[in-house]
Design a protein around this motif. Structure first.
Motif, PDB file in Angstrom:
ATOM      1  N   ASP A 232      48.985  26.090  37.411  1.00  0.00           N
ATOM      2  CA  ASP A 232      49.633  26.547  38.635  1.00  0.00           C
ATOM      3  C   ASP A 232      48.583  27.251  39.493  1.00  0.00           C
ATOM      4  O   ASP A 232      48.148  28.364  39.165  1.00  0.00           O
ATOM      5  N   PRO A 233      48.138  26.639  40.589  1.00  0.00           N
ATOM      6  CA  PRO A 233      47.072  27.254  41.409  1.00  0.00           C
ATOM      7  C   PRO A 233      47.396  28.668  41.869  1.00  0.00           C
ATOM      8  O   PRO A 233      46.484  29.485  42.026  1.00  0.00           O
ATOM      9  N   ASP A 234      48.688  28.966  42.062  1.00  0.00           N
ATOM     10  CA  ASP A 234      49.068  30.297  42.535  1.00  0.00           C
ATOM     11  C   ASP A 234      48.817  31.375  41.492  1.00  0.00           C
ATOM     12  O   ASP A 234      48.780  32.568  41.823  1.00  0.00           O
ATOM     13  N   LEU A 235      48.658  30.978  40.235  1.00  0.00           N
ATOM     14  CA  LEU A 235      48.433  31.943  39.159  1.00  0.00           C
ATOM     15  C   LEU A 235      46.956  32.082  38.792  1.00  0.00           C
ATOM     16  O   LEU A 235      46.615  32.823  37.871  1.00  0.00           O
ATOM     17  N   ARG A 236      46.098  31.353  39.480  1.00  0.00           N
ATOM     18  CA  ARG A 236      44.668  31.536  39.251  1.00  0.00           C
ATOM     19  C   ARG A 236      44.216  32.846  39.901  1.00  0.00           C
ATOM     20  O   ARG A 236      44.749  33.237  40.942  1.00  0.00           O
ATOM     21  N   PRO A 237      43.237  33.535  39.314  1.00  0.00           N
ATOM     22  CA  PRO A 237      42.790  34.801  39.907  1.00  0.00           C
ATOM     23  C   PRO A 237      42.068  34.568  41.230  1.00  0.00           C
ATOM     24  O   PRO A 237      41.519  33.489  41.474  1.00  0.00           O
ATOM     25  N   GLU A 238      42.068  35.577  42.080  1.00  0.00           N
ATOM     26  CA  GLU A 238      41.255  35.518  43.287  1.00  0.00           C
ATOM     27  C   GLU A 238      39.810  35.800  42.915  1.00  0.00           C
ATOM     28  O   GLU A 238      39.515  36.381  41.863  1.00  0.00           O
ATOM     29  N   VAL A 239      38.902  35.410  43.784  1.00  0.00           N
ATOM     30  CA  VAL A 239      37.486  35.498  43.442  1.00  0.00           C
ATOM     31  C   VAL A 239      37.047  36.942  43.227  1.00  0.00           C
ATOM     32  O   VAL A 239      36.205  37.224  42.366  1.00  0.00           O
ATOM     33  N   ASN A 240      37.620  37.900  43.970  1.00  0.00           N
ATOM     34  CA  ASN A 240      37.215  39.290  43.772  1.00  0.00           C
ATOM     35  C   ASN A 240      37.662  39.824  42.420  1.00  0.00           C
ATOM     36  O   ASN A 240      37.006  40.693  41.826  1.00  0.00           O
ATOM     37  N   GLU A 241      38.774  39.301  41.872  1.00  0.00           N
ATOM     38  CA  GLU A 241      39.212  39.693  40.539  1.00  0.00           C
ATOM     39  C   GLU A 241      38.246  39.175  39.477  1.00  0.00           C
ATOM     40  O   GLU A 241      37.906  39.882  38.529  1.00  0.00           O
ATOM     41  N   VAL A 242      37.793  37.931  39.644  1.00  0.00           N
ATOM     42  CA  VAL A 242      36.807  37.368  38.724  1.00  0.00           C
ATOM     43  C   VAL A 242      35.530  38.200  38.775  1.00  0.00           C
ATOM     44  O   VAL A 242      34.948  38.541  37.732  1.00  0.00           O
ATOM     45  N   TYR A 243      35.113  38.556  39.978  1.00  0.00           N
ATOM     46  CA  TYR A 243      33.890  39.339  40.135  1.00  0.00           C
ATOM     47  C   TYR A 243      34.014  40.692  39.450  1.00  0.00           C
ATOM     48  O   TYR A 243      33.076  41.160  38.790  1.00  0.00           O
ATOM     49  N   GLU A 244      35.161  41.328  39.580  1.00  0.00           N
ATOM     50  CA  GLU A 244      35.344  42.656  38.978  1.00  0.00           C
ATOM     51  C   GLU A 244      35.280  42.588  37.453  1.00  0.00           C
ATOM     52  O   GLU A 244      34.662  43.437  36.800  1.00  0.00           O
ATOM     53  N   ILE A 245      35.896  41.561  36.872  1.00  0.00           N
ATOM     54  CA  ILE A 245      35.859  41.402  35.413  1.00  0.00           C
ATOM     55  C   ILE A 245      34.427  41.176  34.938  1.00  0.00           C
ATOM     56  O   ILE A 245      33.969  41.778  33.963  1.00  0.00           O
ATOM     57  N   LEU A 246      33.692  40.310  35.639  1.00  0.00           N
ATOM     58  CA  LEU A 246      32.304  40.045  35.263  1.00  0.00           C
ATOM     59  C   LEU A 246      31.432  41.284  35.459  1.00  0.00           C
ATOM     60  O   LEU A 246      30.527  41.539  34.656  1.00  0.00           O
ATOM     61  N   SER A 247      31.696  42.072  36.492  1.00  0.00           N
ATOM     62  CA  SER A 247      30.932  43.301  36.725  1.00  0.00           C
ATOM     63  C   SER A 247      31.120  44.288  35.589  1.00  0.00           C
ATOM     64  O   SER A 247      30.163  44.935  35.136  1.00  0.00           O
ATOM     65  N   GLN A 248      32.358  44.391  35.121  1.00  0.00           N
ATOM     66  CA  GLN A 248      32.624  45.290  33.998  1.00  0.00           C
ATOM     67  C   GLN A 248      31.932  44.811  32.734  1.00  0.00           C
ATOM     68  O   GLN A 248      31.380  45.612  31.969  1.00  0.00           O
ATOM     69  N   LEU A 249      31.944  43.499  32.508  1.00  0.00           N
ATOM     70  CA  LEU A 249      31.238  42.940  31.352  1.00  0.00           C
ATOM     71  C   LEU A 249      29.742  43.212  31.440  1.00  0.00           C
ATOM     72  O   LEU A 249      29.100  43.579  30.446  1.00  0.00           O
ATOM     73  N   LYS A 250      29.174  43.021  32.622  1.00  0.00           N
ATOM     74  CA  LYS A 250      27.752  43.244  32.829  1.00  0.00           C
ATOM     75  C   LYS A 250      27.392  44.710  32.605  1.00  0.00           C
ATOM     76  O   LYS A 250      26.397  45.029  31.942  1.00  0.00           O
TER      77      LYS A 250
END
Length: 386
Positions: A232-250
């Protein structure tokens, strides 16, 4: 409906820089590593090297698609550390148009992964994922859909990944959710190694169904790329959410690695300076702070380290990014560094653009090392919970 070169001839105005084809010299084919025909050339009187890509001049497109084409090239002409910069258009003697790009050709991401994937650590992979996500976040903030995001459209410059769109494909039939889907494929590729272009979608279907992650894949990383593939495309994260998760991992990865090596005494002062890039400036973007490409100071300066004695630091409304509202930093140590200026920095002192691009916007005299936590929906907590 008209062909592309007819639209360009009629509608291109002063907003798009136009080069005379005679301005280019030493044209050289550089097809290797890409699926497109490219030429490397010197731009006379400017002392820069550019890449020239032929457009699909005879393709038929609608007025709406051409408007999207213009908006896209205008966006790619803006400066961003993870975007390969579009410089303008040119036309040869036969009336065919070409796009002109800043030359950063150190190879595509796909070829890089084919050659060096086995050498990459997870810290490297997460930084590469952040680079891609940062570039895509910039495009989406400008209301631009890339539409053709893959490892052949991403190039390497001084270890940094930069998104290009050499084909300038018609993305009018795509949306941002499709870009997120393709971002998920790239995150997978960084995890398991290079995919071939034809097999990308079938591999996503295969890997999307497995329960166990690829060995050593951080759980948060696996979750985010699988969420990018949600049916469901509407349930995919927005790009800023992906960035925030990766930033926390980094941040988590950097903190653990740096603290272990620094305070176990396994590194010399010069190794610490080099590892933490204490002699580098910092590049400030709308979303992040990253080390510059080149060092400002020599590595043999004065290094001081001490335990941090202050209070935790609380930040709210971090760069305007959602869904994180609060970040609490828990510093453990503070490091200061003083060194001699390098000659390579001094010679760019009067060129702001090159200075900022290579060395950053400012230099941090003190760096704090420690951990941090991010809090979502902090405003919903009541006084008792706080």
């Amino acid at each position: 409906m008209k062909i592309l070169k007819e639209w360009i001839a009629e509608r291109i105005n002063d907003d798009i820089y136009f080069f005379d084809y005679g301005e280019f010299s030493n044209l050289e084919e550089i097809n290797e590593g890409t699926k497109w025909s490219l030429k490397k050339a010197n731009l006379k009187n400017r002392r820069i090297t550019v890449a020239i890509k032929n457009l699909d001049n005879n393709s038929k497109i609608t007025k709406r698609s051409f408007k999207g084409f213009i908006n896209k090239i205008k966006t790619f002409s803006k400066s961003h550390q993870n975007i390969n910069r579009f410089l303008g258009l040119t036309k040869d003697s036969e009336g065919n148009y070409f796009s002109v790009w800043k030359y950063i050709f150190e190879g595509s991401l796909r070829d890089y992964l084919k050659d060096k994937f086995s050498l990459l650590q997870w810290n490297d992979k997460i930084q590469m994922a952040l680079d891609i996500t940062s570039g895509l976040m910039f495009l989406h903030s400008e209301a631009i859909v890339h539409g053709n995001l893959d490892a052949n459209n991403i190039f390497i410059k001084n270890g940094r990944l930069m998104i290009a769109d050499l084909s300038f494909c018609d993305s009018s039939k795509q949306d941002m959710e499709y870009d997120i889907y393709r971002l998920g494929i790239l995150l997978l590729e960084l995890s398991i190694g290079p995919l071939n272009s034809q097999g990308s979608f079938s591999l996503v279907q295969t890997y999307g169904k497995i329960e166990d992650p690829v060995e050593n894949t951080p759980l948060e990383y696996q979750r985010v790329y699988q969420e990018c593939w949600h049916e469901d495309p509407d349930l995919r994260p927005e790009v800023n959410e992906v960035y925030e998760i990766l930033s926390q991992l980094k941040s988590k990865s950097n903190t653990n690695e740096n603290l272990d090596e620094i305070f176990k005494g396994s590194l010399t002062p010069q190794q610490i300076i080099k590892k933490v890039k204490l002699n580098y400036g910092l590049i400030l973007t709308e979303y992040d702070i990253q080390p510059g490409v080149q060092a400002i100071f020599a590595e043999d300066g004065e290094l001081k380290m001490s335990l941090y004695e202050g209070q935790p630091m609380v930040y709210t409304n971090i760069n305007g990014l959602q869904p994180v509202e609060v970040c609490i930093n828990f510093p453990i140590a503070e490091i200061t560094y003083k060194g001699d200026l390098l000659e390579s920095f001094s010679k760019y002192a009067d060129d702001d653009e090159k200075l900022h691009e290579s060395f950053g916007h400012f230099f941090a005299r003190k760096i704090l090392l420690g951990g941090k936590i991010f809090i979502k929906k902090f405003g919903l907590a009541n006084q008792t919970q706080i």
